[in-house]
Design an enzyme around this catalytic site. Structure first.
Site, PDB file in Angstrom:
ATOM      1  N   GLU A   1      96.295  58.025  -4.117  1.00 41.46           N
ATOM      2  CA  GLU A   1      97.398  58.852  -3.618  1.00 41.46           C
ATOM      3  C   GLU A   1      97.415  58.962  -2.093  1.00 41.46           C
ATOM      4  OE1 GLU A   1      99.716  59.556  -5.413  1.00 41.46           O
ATOM      5  OE2 GLU A   1      98.951  59.625  -7.464  1.00 41.46           O
TER       6      GLU A   1
ATOM      7  N   TYR B   1      96.223  63.806  -2.062  1.00 36.49           N
ATOM      8  CA  TYR B   1      97.379  63.355  -1.291  1.00 36.49           C
ATOM      9  C   TYR B   1      97.191  63.564   0.217  1.00 36.49           C
ATOM     10  CZ  TYR B   1      99.998  62.931  -5.673  1.00 36.49           C
ATOM     11  OH  TYR B   1     100.428  62.560  -6.924  1.00 36.49           O
TER      12      TYR B   1
ATOM     13  N   HIS C   1     107.262  56.360  -2.152  1.00 35.70           N
ATOM     14  CA  HIS C   1     105.873  56.637  -2.538  1.00 35.70           C
ATOM     15  C   HIS C   1     105.501  55.868  -3.805  1.00 35.70           C
ATOM     16  CE1 HIS C   1     102.220  59.182  -2.855  1.00 35.70           C
ATOM     17  NE2 HIS C   1     102.419  59.038  -4.159  1.00 35.70           N
ATOM     18  N   GLU C   2     106.371  55.923  -4.800  1.00 32.13           N
ATOM     19  CA  GLU C   2     106.066  55.242  -6.062  1.00 32.13           C
ATOM     20  C   GLU C   2     106.049  53.724  -5.885  1.00 32.13           C
ATOM     21  OE1 GLU C   2     104.899  56.892  -8.459  1.00 32.13           O
ATOM     22  OE2 GLU C   2     105.394  58.819  -7.551  1.00 32.13           O
TER      23      GLU C   2
ATOM     24  N   HIS D   1     102.774  52.531  -4.568  1.00 32.17           N
ATOM     25  CA  HIS D   1     101.695  52.443  -5.558  1.00 32.17           C
ATOM     26  C   HIS D   1     101.542  51.017  -6.097  1.00 32.17           C
ATOM     27  CE1 HIS D   1      99.969  56.352  -6.032  1.00 32.17           C
ATOM     28  NE2 HIS D   1     101.131  56.953  -6.252  1.00 32.17           N
TER      29      HIS D   1
END
Length: 252
Positions: free
Chosen positions: A43, A103, A20-21, A24
Site C-alpha cells: 500500500e 498507507y 491507486h488501484e 497495484h
C-alpha cells in the site's frame, strides 16, 4: 484483478482511487510482496507512485505529493497507537494504526528514502527494483539492497529504524553563537541533514551533513561538511560569516 470502486465521490477522488488501484499492478502483483507481512510495501509504495501520478496528471506542481502522508504518519507517531511496520497485518491493536502504517508510513518510507539518497537515485532504485524483482516475491531487505547498489550508500540502518522500531526523526537548532551552529538530535532515528544558513549580510549557504553510517553522501550542490555519528546527540560546526538564521530541511 477485480476492483470495486464506490460512487458518490468527487471527480478527483474517483481518479485518485483509480490511479491507486492501477498502481497495484506493479506493487503487489508484478512485485509480489507478502501483504500480510509487508503490507506497507504494497500500500505504501502504491500510494507513493499514485501520488506522483496524480500530481502530474492534474498539473498540481506540488514539490511534495507525499505531504498528506507525512501528516498522517506524524499524527500516528504522536497518538501512542503506533506499532512497528514489522507487525503482522492482522496483529495491529487498532485498525487506524494499521491503515496509517500501511498507507501513510509506507509512503513516507519511500519519500524519505528520496531525501536520504537523492530524488534521481530513488527513481533509478524503483526502476531497478522492478527489473530485478518483477514476477518474484521481494522482501524489505531485497528492496533496500537495490537502493544500496544504486546509490552506493549503506542503508540497513534506514530499514531497521523505519520498519522495525517506532523511532522518530526529530532534529532542532540548539544554539547559534556568531559563527558557531549547534544542532541537536531529539528523536531516536538518525538522518543526514540538509541545512540552510542565512547570514547577517543577507546571503545564504546550503550545507549537507552526511550520516556517518551511510558511508557516503547523496548527490548535492550544497557544501558538504563532516559527517555526524548517530550516537552523538549534538553536532557543532563553524561558518565563515556571522549567522542570522538556520533552517533544517528534513523532507524531500
Amino acid at each position: 484483478m477485480c476492483t470495486l470502486i464506490t460512487g458518490n465521490r468527487s471527480f478527483g477522488s474517483l481518479v485518485g482511487v483509480t490511479a491507486h488501484e492501477m498502481a497495484h499492478t506493479w506493487f503487489q502483483f508484478l512485485l509480489a510482496t507478502n501483504e500480510a507481512k509487508h503490507e506497507w510495501m504494497d500500500e505504501g509504495f502504491t500510494s507513493y507512485i499514485s501520488g506522483w501520478a496524480m500530481n502530474d496528471i492534474f498539473e498540481r506542481n506540488n514539490p511534495n505529493p507525499s505531504a498528506n502522508a507525512y501528516r498522517g504518519y506524524i499524527y500516528l507517531a504522536n497518538s501512542g497507537k503506533e506499532q512497528p511496520l514489522t507487525t503482522h497485518a492482522d496483529r495491529y491493536m487498532y485498525n487506524e494504526a494499521y491503515g496509517i502504517s500501511a498507507y501513510s508510513k509506507g509512503q513516507v518510507f519511500m519519500a524519505q528514502l528520496g531525501y536520504v539518497i537523492g530524488k534521481d537515485n530513488l527513481k533509478k532504485t524503483i526502476k531497478q527494483y522492478f527489473k530485478d524483482w518483477a514476477f518474484k516475491h521481494p522482501t524489505p531487505n531485497d528492496f533496500i539492497r537495490v537502493a544500496e547498489k544504486v546509490s552506493g550508500l549503506e542503508l540497513d540502518w534506514y530499514l531497521t529504524d523505519f520498519a522495525q522500531t517506532t523511532n522518530t526523526i526529530d532534529y532542532a537548532v540548539k544554539s547559534v553563537d556568531e559563527k558557531t551552529i549547534t544542532l541537536e538530535r531529539k528523536g531516536l532515528m538518525p538522518m543526514p541533514i540538509d541545512l540552510k544558513v542565512i547570514y547577517n549580510d543577507g546571503t545564504t549557504e546550503n550545507f549537507y551533513i552526511p550520516l556517518q553510517m551511510m558511508r557516503g553522501e547523496k548527490p548535492t550542490s550544497a557544501t558538504i561538511i563532516k559527517d555526524w555519528a548517530w550516537a552523538y546527540p549534538t553536532y557543532s560546526f563553524e561558518t565563515k560569516k556571522s549567522v542570522k538564521n538556520v533552517q533544517i530541511d528534513l523532507v524531500v
